[in-house]
Design a protein around this motif. Structure first.
Motif, PDB file in Angstrom:
ATOM      1  N   SER A   1       0.764  -1.218   0.000  1.00  0.00           N
ATOM      2  CA  SER A   1       0.000   0.000   0.000  1.00  0.00           C
ATOM      3  C   SER A   1       0.795   1.268   0.000  1.00  0.00           C
ATOM      4  O   SER A   1       1.786   1.414   0.653  1.00  0.00           O
TER       5      SER A   1
ATOM      6  N   ALA B   1      -3.920   5.521   0.967  1.00  0.00           N
ATOM      7  CA  ALA B   1      -4.538   4.994   2.183  1.00  0.00           C
ATOM      8  C   ALA B   1      -6.002   5.294   2.273  1.00  0.00           C
ATOM      9  O   ALA B   1      -6.584   5.331   3.336  1.00  0.00           O
ATOM     10  N   SER B   2      -6.651   5.564   1.140  1.00  0.00           N
ATOM     11  CA  SER B   2      -8.083   5.785   1.279  1.00  0.00           C
ATOM     12  C   SER B   2      -8.851   4.538   0.965  1.00  0.00           C
ATOM     13  O   SER B   2     -10.018   4.456   1.215  1.00  0.00           O
ATOM     14  N   GLU B   3      -8.213   3.543   0.427  1.00  0.00           N
ATOM     15  CA  GLU B   3      -8.910   2.311   0.184  1.00  0.00           C
ATOM     16  C   GLU B   3      -7.953   1.195   0.301  1.00  0.00           C
ATOM     17  O   GLU B   3      -6.742   1.361   0.385  1.00  0.00           O
TER      18      GLU B   3
ATOM     19  N   GLU C   1       4.986  -8.627   2.076  1.00  0.00           N
ATOM     20  CA  GLU C   1       3.804  -8.597   2.933  1.00  0.00           C
ATOM     21  C   GLU C   1       4.030  -9.459   4.171  1.00  0.00           C
ATOM     22  O   GLU C   1       4.479 -10.612   4.060  1.00  0.00           O
TER      23      GLU C   1
ATOM     24  N   ASP D   1     -16.607   1.332   0.384  1.00  0.00           N
ATOM     25  CA  ASP D   1     -17.160   2.093  -0.731  1.00  0.00           C
ATOM     26  C   ASP D   1     -15.983   2.593  -1.567  1.00  0.00           C
ATOM     27  O   ASP D   1     -15.009   3.139  -1.062  1.00  0.00           O
TER      28      ASP D   1
ATOM     29  N   ARG E   1     -14.459  -6.263   0.746  1.00  0.00           N
ATOM     30  CA  ARG E   1     -12.987  -6.129   0.745  1.00  0.00           C
ATOM     31  C   ARG E   1     -12.330  -7.350   0.121  1.00  0.00           C
ATOM     32  O   ARG E   1     -11.393  -7.233  -0.679  1.00  0.00           O
TER      33      ARG E   1
ATOM     34  N   VAL F   1       8.619  -6.588   7.551  1.00  0.00           N
ATOM     35  CA  VAL F   1       9.757  -5.664   7.624  1.00  0.00           C
ATOM     36  C   VAL F   1       9.924  -5.183   9.056  1.00  0.00           C
ATOM     37  O   VAL F   1       8.966  -4.752   9.686  1.00  0.00           O
TER      38      VAL F   1
HETATM   39  C1  LIG Z   1     -13.893  -0.419   9.913  1.00  0.00           C
HETATM   40  C2  LIG Z   1     -13.299   0.291   8.732  1.00  0.00           C
HETATM   41  C3  LIG Z   1     -14.089   0.591   7.650  1.00  0.00           C
HETATM   42  C4  LIG Z   1     -13.544   1.285   6.558  1.00  0.00           C
HETATM   43  N1  LIG Z   1     -14.347   1.545   5.492  1.00  0.00           N
HETATM   44  C5  LIG Z   1     -13.815   2.177   4.415  1.00  0.00           C
HETATM   45  C6  LIG Z   1     -14.612   2.418   3.261  1.00  0.00           C
HETATM   46  O1  LIG Z   1     -15.779   2.036   3.202  1.00  0.00           O
HETATM   47  N2  LIG Z   1     -14.022   3.049   2.180  1.00  0.00           N
HETATM   48  C7  LIG Z   1     -12.738   3.443   2.229  1.00  0.00           C
HETATM   49  O2  LIG Z   1     -12.277   3.999   1.241  1.00  0.00           O
HETATM   50  N3  LIG Z   1     -11.929   3.215   3.309  1.00  0.00           N
HETATM   51  C8  LIG Z   1     -12.474   2.604   4.403  1.00  0.00           C
HETATM   52  N4  LIG Z   1     -11.686   2.375   5.488  1.00  0.00           N
HETATM   53  C9  LIG Z   1     -10.303   2.864   5.490  1.00  0.00           C
HETATM   54  C10 LIG Z   1      -9.442   1.841   4.725  1.00  0.00           C
HETATM   55  O3  LIG Z   1      -9.674   0.531   5.173  1.00  0.00           O
HETATM   56  C11 LIG Z   1      -7.992   2.199   5.006  1.00  0.00           C
HETATM   57  O4  LIG Z   1      -7.793   3.550   4.698  1.00  0.00           O
HETATM   58  C12 LIG Z   1      -7.086   1.325   4.101  1.00  0.00           C
HETATM   59  O5  LIG Z   1      -7.264  -0.034   4.419  1.00  0.00           O
HETATM   60  C13 LIG Z   1      -5.643   1.701   4.286  1.00  0.00           C
HETATM   61  O6  LIG Z   1      -4.991   0.937   3.305  1.00  0.00           O
HETATM   62  P1  LIG Z   1      -3.465   0.623   3.451  1.00  0.00           P
HETATM   63  O7  LIG Z   1      -3.170  -0.315   2.364  1.00  0.00           O
HETATM   64  O8  LIG Z   1      -2.697   1.890   3.535  1.00  0.00           O
HETATM   65  O9  LIG Z   1      -3.228  -0.045   4.881  1.00  0.00           O
HETATM   66  P2  LIG Z   1      -3.799  -1.414   5.411  1.00  0.00           P
HETATM   67  O10 LIG Z   1      -5.092  -1.751   4.781  1.00  0.00           O
HETATM   68  O11 LIG Z   1      -3.690  -1.322   6.901  1.00  0.00           O
HETATM   69  O12 LIG Z   1      -2.724  -2.466   4.836  1.00  0.00           O
HETATM   70  C14 LIG Z   1      -1.449  -2.506   5.394  1.00  0.00           C
HETATM   71  C15 LIG Z   1      -0.820  -3.821   4.944  1.00  0.00           C
HETATM   72  O13 LIG Z   1       0.565  -3.797   5.362  1.00  0.00           O
HETATM   73  C16 LIG Z   1       0.914  -5.039   5.972  1.00  0.00           C
HETATM   74  N5  LIG Z   1       1.989  -4.726   6.905  1.00  0.00           N
HETATM   75  C17 LIG Z   1       1.879  -3.982   8.047  1.00  0.00           C
HETATM   76  N6  LIG Z   1       3.103  -3.875   8.637  1.00  0.00           N
HETATM   77  C18 LIG Z   1       3.991  -4.568   7.846  1.00  0.00           C
HETATM   78  C19 LIG Z   1       5.398  -4.812   7.912  1.00  0.00           C
HETATM   79  N7  LIG Z   1       6.148  -4.321   8.908  1.00  0.00           N
HETATM   80  N8  LIG Z   1       5.976  -5.540   6.939  1.00  0.00           N
HETATM   81  C20 LIG Z   1       5.249  -6.039   5.898  1.00  0.00           C
HETATM   82  N9  LIG Z   1       3.897  -5.835   5.771  1.00  0.00           N
HETATM   83  C21 LIG Z   1       3.288  -5.093   6.729  1.00  0.00           C
HETATM   84  C22 LIG Z   1      -0.377  -5.507   6.625  1.00  0.00           C
HETATM   85  O14 LIG Z   1      -0.350  -6.912   6.819  1.00  0.00           O
HETATM   86  C23 LIG Z   1      -1.426  -5.081   5.574  1.00  0.00           C
HETATM   87  O15 LIG Z   1      -1.551  -6.053   4.543  1.00  0.00           O
HETATM   88  C24 LIG Z   1     -12.184   1.678   6.588  1.00  0.00           C
HETATM   89  C25 LIG Z   1     -11.360   1.369   7.675  1.00  0.00           C
HETATM   90  C26 LIG Z   1     -11.912   0.677   8.734  1.00  0.00           C
HETATM   91  C27 LIG Z   1     -11.027   0.325   9.904  1.00  0.00           C
END
Ligand SMILES: Cc1cc2nc3c(=O)[nH]c(=O)nc-3n(C[C@H](O)[C@H](O)[C@H](O)COP(=O)(O)OP(=O)(O)OC[C@H]3O[C@@H](n4cnc5c(N)ncnc54)[C@H](O)[C@@H]3O)c2cc1C
Length: 225
Positions: free
Chosen positions: A23, A27-29, A51, A66, A122, A144
């Motif tokens: 990611s 970070a919005s989805e 990962e 969404d 999701r 990491v």
């Molecule tokens: C209850 C809830 C409902 C939501 N609903 C919505 C919605 O409807 N629409 C929307 O747009 N957003 C929504 N969000 C927000 C959205 O889920 C987050 O903004 C989004 O998941 C962030 O994406 P990301 O990939 O940055 O981080 P994450 O989804 O947190 O992914 C991080 C990834 O990194 C991995 N990781 C972490 N640390 C390490 C490491 N040290 N080494 C290797 N891998 C690592 C994890 O295993 C994970 O796979 C919601 C959030 C929540 C909690």
């Protein structure tokens, strides 16, 4: 991280293989770096995602998301996945109702498909992204623990098993508690005093409570919690 694309032409640097952590900045989805890898893939640019989770099946992916027109849908389009996305839209899933503690209806918005942010599961959106990538793109079970700059835009990543890898271009997006963010910013996640409790029927209860109140909950006991 992409800001390090300095002296060499962007194309030359990118073609040197992009190393991603799950990611990117948006970070919005869900799974931003998977989507970045998909977009790079359709442009013939190889990428590797490290990962922490041991496999794609390691945990269920939670409820619905969404996907907004102005960002998520654009990224899926850039990854050539618009048809796959349309096929997983949960028709009617964007209907919203807000009730107060007396069950008085405060808002009742049916889903007529025109609000521009359809709901998908999701797990489904992650599946269409993963299915579009070469099998070896994601290195599962690579948590990491450290990332140190080597100069000239290069970094050394250290994993929980002690192994290391050197990256030429690093995109950090390992979520809220990122190990990569400190390379750029001292920002840390902060609890803002509001917690959402989601149940299996995609209903959220919003509570404004202190972190001490949350710390007092025994989440290991589902009944008590
Ligand atoms: C209850 C809830 C409902 C939501 N609903 C919505 C919605 O409807 N629409 C929307 O747009 N957003 C929504 N969000 C927000 C959205 O889920 C987050 O903004 C989004 O998941 C962030 O994406 P990301 O990939 O940055 O981080 P994450 O989804 O947190 O992914 C991080 C990834 O990194 C991995 N990781 C972490 N640390 C390490 C490491 N040290 N080494 C290797 N891998 C690592 C994890 O295993 C994970 O796979 C919601 C959030 C929540 C909690």
């Amino acid at each position: 991280m992409l800001a390090q694309l300095g002296r060499r032409t962007t194309q030359e640097r990118i073609l040197r293989r992009v190393e991603l952590l799950p990611s990117c900045g948006d970070a919005s989805e869900e799974g931003c770096s998977i989507r970045l890898a998909c977009v790079l893939h359709v442009h013939g640019i190889p990428a590797t995602i490290y990962e922490a989770e041991p496999s794609a099946e390691a945990r269920t992916q939670g409820g619905q998301l969404d996907i907004h027109q102005h960002n998520g849908q654009l990224a899926l389009e850039a990854a050539g996945l618009t048809d796959e996305f349309r096929a997983i839209i949960h028709v009617g899933g964007a209907a919203s109702r807000i009730l107060d503690q007396h069950r008085t209806m405060l808002l009742d918005e049916p889903d007529d498909g025109t609000d521009g942010r359809p709901e998908v599961l999701r797990g489904d959106v992650r599946r269409i992204l993963l299915d579009s990538l070469p099998d070896d793109t994601i290195q599962w079970g690579h948590k990491v623990t450290d990332a140190s700059p080597l100069g000239d835009g290069r970094h050394e990543l250290t994993f929980a098993d002690g192994s290391t890898v050197t990256t030429s271009i690093l995109v950090g997006g390992d979520g809220a508690w990122s190990k990569i963010r400190p390379l750029l910013s001292g920002a840390k996640p902060k609890y803002v005093g509001t917690v959402f409790i989601e149940n299996i029927v995609h209903t959220y209860v919003q509570l404004n409570r202190s972190s001490e109140w949350i710390a007092g909950i025994n989440f290991t006991d589902a009944v008590v919690a």
